[in-house]
Scaffold this active site. Structure first.
Site, mmCIF file in Angstrom:
data_model
loop_
_atom_site.group_PDB
_atom_site.id
_atom_site.type_symbol
_atom_site.label_atom_id
_atom_site.label_comp_id
_atom_site.label_asym_id
_atom_site.label_seq_id
_atom_site.Cartn_x
_atom_site.Cartn_y
_atom_site.Cartn_z
ATOM 1 N N HIS A 105 59.946 81.176 32.263
ATOM 2 C CA HIS A 105 60.039 81.101 33.331
ATOM 3 C C HIS A 105 61.439 80.471 33.743
ATOM 4 C CE1 HIS A 105 54.917 79.929 34.119
ATOM 5 N NE2 HIS A 105 55.356 79.923 33.000
ATOM 6 N N ASN A 178 49.963 78.474 37.764
ATOM 7 C CA ASN A 178 50.068 79.776 37.347
ATOM 8 C C ASN A 178 49.426 80.827 38.117
ATOM 9 O OD1 ASN A 178 52.067 80.220 35.081
ATOM 10 N ND2 ASN A 178 50.717 80.018 33.669
ATOM 11 N N TYR A 392 57.636 68.884 29.283
ATOM 12 C CA TYR A 392 58.563 69.276 30.708
ATOM 13 C C TYR A 392 59.279 68.139 30.510
ATOM 14 C CZ TYR A 392 55.040 73.088 31.973
ATOM 15 O OH TYR A 392 54.549 74.198 31.526
HETATM 16 FE FE1 HDE Z 1 54.399 76.166 31.215
HETATM 17 N N1 HDE Z 1 56.459 75.239 30.323
HETATM 18 N N2 HDE Z 1 53.631 75.431 29.310
HETATM 19 N N3 HDE Z 1 53.247 76.243 31.415
HETATM 20 N N4 HDE Z 1 55.466 76.586 32.817
HETATM 21 C C1 HDE Z 1 57.759 75.672 30.842
HETATM 22 O O1 HDE Z 1 59.955 73.606 31.033
HETATM 23 C C2 HDE Z 1 54.647 74.564 28.317
HETATM 24 C C3 HDE Z 1 51.687 76.574 30.471
HETATM 25 C C4 HDE Z 1 54.492 76.883 33.989
HETATM 26 O O2 HDE Z 1 59.629 76.585 38.235
HETATM 27 C C5 HDE Z 1 59.039 74.717 30.241
HETATM 28 O O3 HDE Z 1 60.987 73.141 32.515
HETATM 29 C C6 HDE Z 1 53.638 74.254 26.859
HETATM 30 C C7 HDE Z 1 50.505 76.986 31.354
HETATM 31 C C8 HDE Z 1 55.049 77.440 35.267
HETATM 32 O O4 HDE Z 1 60.638 75.483 36.779
HETATM 33 C C9 HDE Z 1 58.323 74.157 29.357
HETATM 34 C C10 HDE Z 1 52.750 74.786 27.646
HETATM 35 C C11 HDE Z 1 51.220 76.617 32.725
HETATM 36 C C12 HDE Z 1 56.692 76.766 34.112
HETATM 37 C C13 HDE Z 1 57.053 74.418 29.428
HETATM 38 C C14 HDE Z 1 52.559 76.026 28.752
HETATM 39 C C15 HDE Z 1 52.348 76.926 32.824
HETATM 40 C C16 HDE Z 1 56.471 76.277 33.690
HETATM 41 C C17 HDE Z 1 59.789 76.049 30.074
HETATM 42 C C18 HDE Z 1 50.899 75.165 26.571
HETATM 43 C C19 HDE Z 1 50.252 77.001 34.156
HETATM 44 C C20 HDE Z 1 58.321 77.277 35.380
HETATM 45 C C21 HDE Z 1 61.323 74.775 31.556
HETATM 46 C C22 HDE Z 1 51.113 74.273 26.218
HETATM 47 C C23 HDE Z 1 49.293 76.144 34.048
HETATM 48 C C24 HDE Z 1 58.569 76.090 36.192
HETATM 49 C C25 HDE Z 1 60.385 74.071 32.127
HETATM 50 C C26 HDE Z 1 59.702 75.762 37.485
HETATM 51 C C27 HDE Z 1 57.399 76.095 32.419
HETATM 52 C C28 HDE Z 1 56.102 74.241 28.168
HETATM 53 C C29 HDE Z 1 51.491 75.768 29.024
HETATM 54 C C30 HDE Z 1 53.426 76.628 34.047
HETATM 55 C C31 HDE Z 1 59.350 74.321 27.721
HETATM 56 C C32 HDE Z 1 54.159 73.429 26.165
HETATM 57 C C33 HDE Z 1 48.961 76.797 30.870
HETATM 58 C C34 HDE Z 1 54.785 77.667 36.180
HETATM 59 O O5 HDE Z 1 58.525 72.383 28.972
#
Ligand code: HDE
Length: 727
Positions: A105, A178, A392
């Site tokens: 993202h 999402n 996060y």
């Molecule tokens: Fe994320 N995801 N994600 N994700 N995600 C990040 O956090 C992660 C997942 C989502 O505008 C990271 O600040 C794991 C689902 C958004 O700043 C990180 C898993 C959904 C954003 C991270 C998921 C999301 C992130 C990278 C699997 C929808 C952007 C930068 C379990 C429900 C937020 C950050 C923004 C961002 C990890 C799966 C949505 C690495 C480990 C499912 C919208 O922490």
């Protein structure tokens, strides 16, 4: 010293929510001055970087600068001297401007706004934000793509992030969702593998911001649980027209908890006021070249012109008994609960009404954390959510470099907060006084105390079973809802899914990966599998081994289709109006007026940026020269030209592309009579259909704008696409 106690440090507010803050001004500036004032012990005076007219340029230490054009040298021709502290400070700071981009993202865009409650949820949750109808809560939203780097184009085929930070009176609640309600994987332990596979390959470092490559489809075709998500990402959901026209989803099942500790399950939905809208794939590819910032420009422009993007917040609330009726698990993030089975109850609206003052300070530094929840909301045991709750917080420390990232104005709560955390890099809110531990016996001066009644309490859930690494049986059905999604689409949407699969898999070099992918599609829909196999020039393989047979009795759900939930009018959308010198002034003005009355945008495209002089001598300035304003940038187009102007356009390749692309992308096209030579040269004069409307009078202009309500004139697609003709 600033007057700060442990008890109540009231963070800055933009005045939306009456959290007890005395600050009523918006934006970053007052927040920063507040923080700086405290950090510097100034007793409230502002010492921030002055931006006012006539301000004197200073160093970061506040020393006035006499010469910012030349470094300090020994003699006119150097060498440069080490003692030039101004030069060194300036370069040193510049060298450190970048922070790590988000690992996923990275490409995103944010805006401020508010959430307003329209229906109280007090019966099911004690969450303060859901108690009082009409109350507004400040919000910050960041939209993003997942796979691309910070500088990647906006129209990559990708899932969009829809992350919402709600600054409630009982702490910040981050709903990090999402634009698709399901996810690729069921367990967070697979997330690094998924993302490694999607991102550029480690040896060659390409392709950027694309899933159309071997590694992605290799992983996916070995991961049957991703098949439901594959249907969504191959649909037009991953090429949205605008952030304003996407749905958002919390994805996981969460819990609501009431004042008595009773809990229910909940799924969160954001529904866009403008309806669901997407672009065509061939169009997306071209938008990326014409305007890589298409989505961020759209959001910025809409807010700046006062056309505030809006979504409804909806909830699906249910209990354990309801959950037990399904043969899938409500903790499995690859599943939805169809809206037809459990209607979405609308409880509020989200409005984005303010762009950021500074992209870095706000959008780049905003730190969303799934573990940021508030009393009355709780996690479920979804293993994806549980894993995210670690990720996060950890990622913010890496990106922002200090556990004090909550001190940044964009991340700070707007309600009072008080705790004994202290020190660390860039600490700006260290508590005053003697006690920095608890329990203590300093009485009222001893700092904050627990509040068993108001405080956050986790819902008490009984543990189940032994400690083990196991994927429950209830997570084993990978195809039924994938099929349900596919059969819920209109024929044109089904075609787009097939086209997208053929496109993506045609970029895969290894035939065995292509074939393995098709072996899964057989379980979803045989006709889809056949179409894709044919499109790839592949023999239909044997079906993949399936943990569970596909349920074919799940009924179609209209809520899953973009086409069935599209726009009701042309409001909020944009027409590209190509004009030339001598164009009929009455028609041009009538069309512009009709668009304005319909709350739509009109961008003038002309052979020269200076504009065109209409038949009545009016000079209309252009927003785009034809080369910079291809039709892919618009929802629909119209061409009003003089006979001479049309003859000139007919010789101009960008003008011909303007028409042929609009035609190929199934757009509505408005045409003045004189445009015939251009249509002939563009090769479409013989093919004009009901989506091409003549504009010969004021009434025609009005009727044209009314005809623009549907997203596209999809009936044309079978005439302009080889795949459709073959299919
Ligand atoms: Fe994320 N995801 N994600 N994700 N995600 C990040 O956090 C992660 C997942 C989502 O505008 C990271 O600040 C794991 C689902 C958004 O700043 C990180 C898993 C959904 C954003 C991270 C998921 C999301 C992130 C990278 C699997 C929808 C952007 C930068 C379990 C429900 C937020 C950050 C923004 C961002 C990890 C799966 C949505 C690495 C480990 C499912 C919208 O922490």
């Amino acid at each position: 010293m600033a007057k700060e106690t442990h008890q109540t440090r009231t963070a800055p507010s933009n005045g939306v929510q009456s959290s007890g803050s005395s600050s009523t001004s918006g934006g970053l500036t007052p927040d920063l001055s507040d923080s700086f004032a405290e950090a510097q012990g100034s007793g409230g005076e502002t010492h921030q970087v002055a931006q006012a007219d006539g301000a004197v340029l200073t160093t970061a230490q506040g020393v006035p600068v006499a010469d910012d054009q030349n470094s300090l040298k020994q003699g006119a021709r150097g060498p440069t001297l080490l003692e030039d502290f101004h030069f060194r400070e300036k370069i040193f700071h510049f060298d450190h401007e970048r922070i790590p981009e988000r690992v996923v993202h990275a490409r995103g865009y944010g805006a401020h706004g508010y959430f307003e409650l329209t229906d109280s949820l007090a019966d099911v949750t004690r969450a303060d934000i859901f108690q009082r109808v009409g109350e507004k809560t400040e919000a910050f939203v960041r939209f993003s793509t997942v796979a691309g780097s910070k500088g990647s184009p906006d129209l990559a085929r990708d899932v969009r992030g829809f992350a919402v930070k709600l600054y409630t009176k009982e702490g910040n609640w981050d709903l990090v969702g999402n634009n698709i309600p399901v996810f690729f994987i069921q367990d967070a332990i697979k997330f690094p593998d998924l993302i490694h596979a999607a991102k550029p390959a480690p040896d060659r470092a390409f392709p950027q911001a694309q899933t159309a490559h071997d590694n992605f489809w290799d992983f996916i075709s070995l991961t049957p649980e991703s098949m439901h998500m594959v249907m969504w990402i191959m649909s037009d959901r991953t090429i949205p027209r605008s952030f304003r026209t996407m749905e958002g989803f919390g994805v996981h099942t969460f819990r609501l908890v009431d004042a008595d500790g009773r809990s229910s399950f909940v799924k969160f939905h954001w529904k866009p006021k403008l309806g669901l809208q997407s672009v065509a794939w061939n169009e997306a590819v071209k938008i990326n070249g014409a305007d890589p910032d298409f989505h961020r420009r759209d959001l910025w422009t809409a807010i700046e012109k006062g056309d505030f993007p809006e979504w409804e917040l909806g909830v699906q609330i249910f209990d354990q008994e309801f959950a037990d009726k399904f043969d899938f698990d409500i903790l499995d993030a690859t599943k939805i609960i169809p809206e037809e089975l459990l209607p979405v109850r609308v409880v509020g609206r989200l409005v984005l009404d303010r762009v950021v003052d500074n992209f870095f300070a706000e959008t780049e530094q905003v730190a969303f954390c799934t573990q940021n929840i508030v009393p009355g909301i709780d996690f479920s045991n979804d293993p994806l959510l549980q894993g995210r709750n670690f990720s996060y917080l950890d990622t913010q420390l890496k990106r922002l470099g200090s556990p004090n990232f909550t001190h940044l104005p964009i991340n700070a709560p707007r309600c009072p907060f008080a705790h004994f955390q202290q020190d660390g890099h860039m600490a700006m809110h260290n508590p005053a006084g003697r006690a920095n531990y608890e329990p203590n016996s300093w009485g009222a001066a001893g700092g904050p105390r627990e509040d068993p009644a108001r405080g956050f309490r986790s819902h008490a859930t009984a543990p189940e079973g032994d400690k083990s690494r196991i994927r429950p049986e209830s997570f084993a059905d990978h195809y039924s809802q994938a099929r349900q999604f596919f059969v819920s689409q209109t024929p044109i949407e089904q075609k787009h899914i097939g086209d997208a699969l053929v496109f993506e898999l045609s970029k895969v070099e290894r035939p065995d990966i292509r074939s393995r992918m098709v072996s899964h599609l057989i379980h979803i829909d045989e006709s889809l599998a056949t179409t894709v196999a044919d499109g790839l020039g592949l023999a239909l393989p044997d079906p993949a081994e399936a943990a569970r047979p596909t349920r074919t009795d799940l009924p179609p759900s209209d809520a899953l289709s973009i086409a069935k939930n599209g726009p009701q009018s042309f409001a909020g959308r944009k027409l590209g109006l190509l004009i030339t010198d001598g164009a009929d002034a009455d028609l041009v003005k009538a069309l512009m007026a009709a668009l304005e009355a319909a709350d739509a945008m009109c961008e003038i495209v002309a052979p020269r940026i200076g504009g065109a002089t209409l038949s009545d001598g009016t000079l209309i300035p252009a927003q785009q020269k034809i080369d910079g304003g291809p039709s892919v940038l618009y929802d629909a187009v119209a061409i009003i030209a003089s006979a001479q102007g049309a003859a000139m356009l007919a010789m101009d390749a960008p003008a011909k592309d303007f028409v042929t692309d609009a035609f190929a992308h199934c757009k509505f096209i408005g045409l003045s009579t004189e445009t015939e030579p251009l249509l002939v040269k563009a090769g479409i004069a013989e093919d004009l259909d009901d989506g091409c409307l003549a504009i010969t009078s004021k009434a025609d202009a009005q009727a044209f704008v009314e005809a623009l309500a549907p997203l596209r004139f999809w009936a044309r697609e079978s005439q302009v696409d080889l795949d459709a003709m073959n299919g």
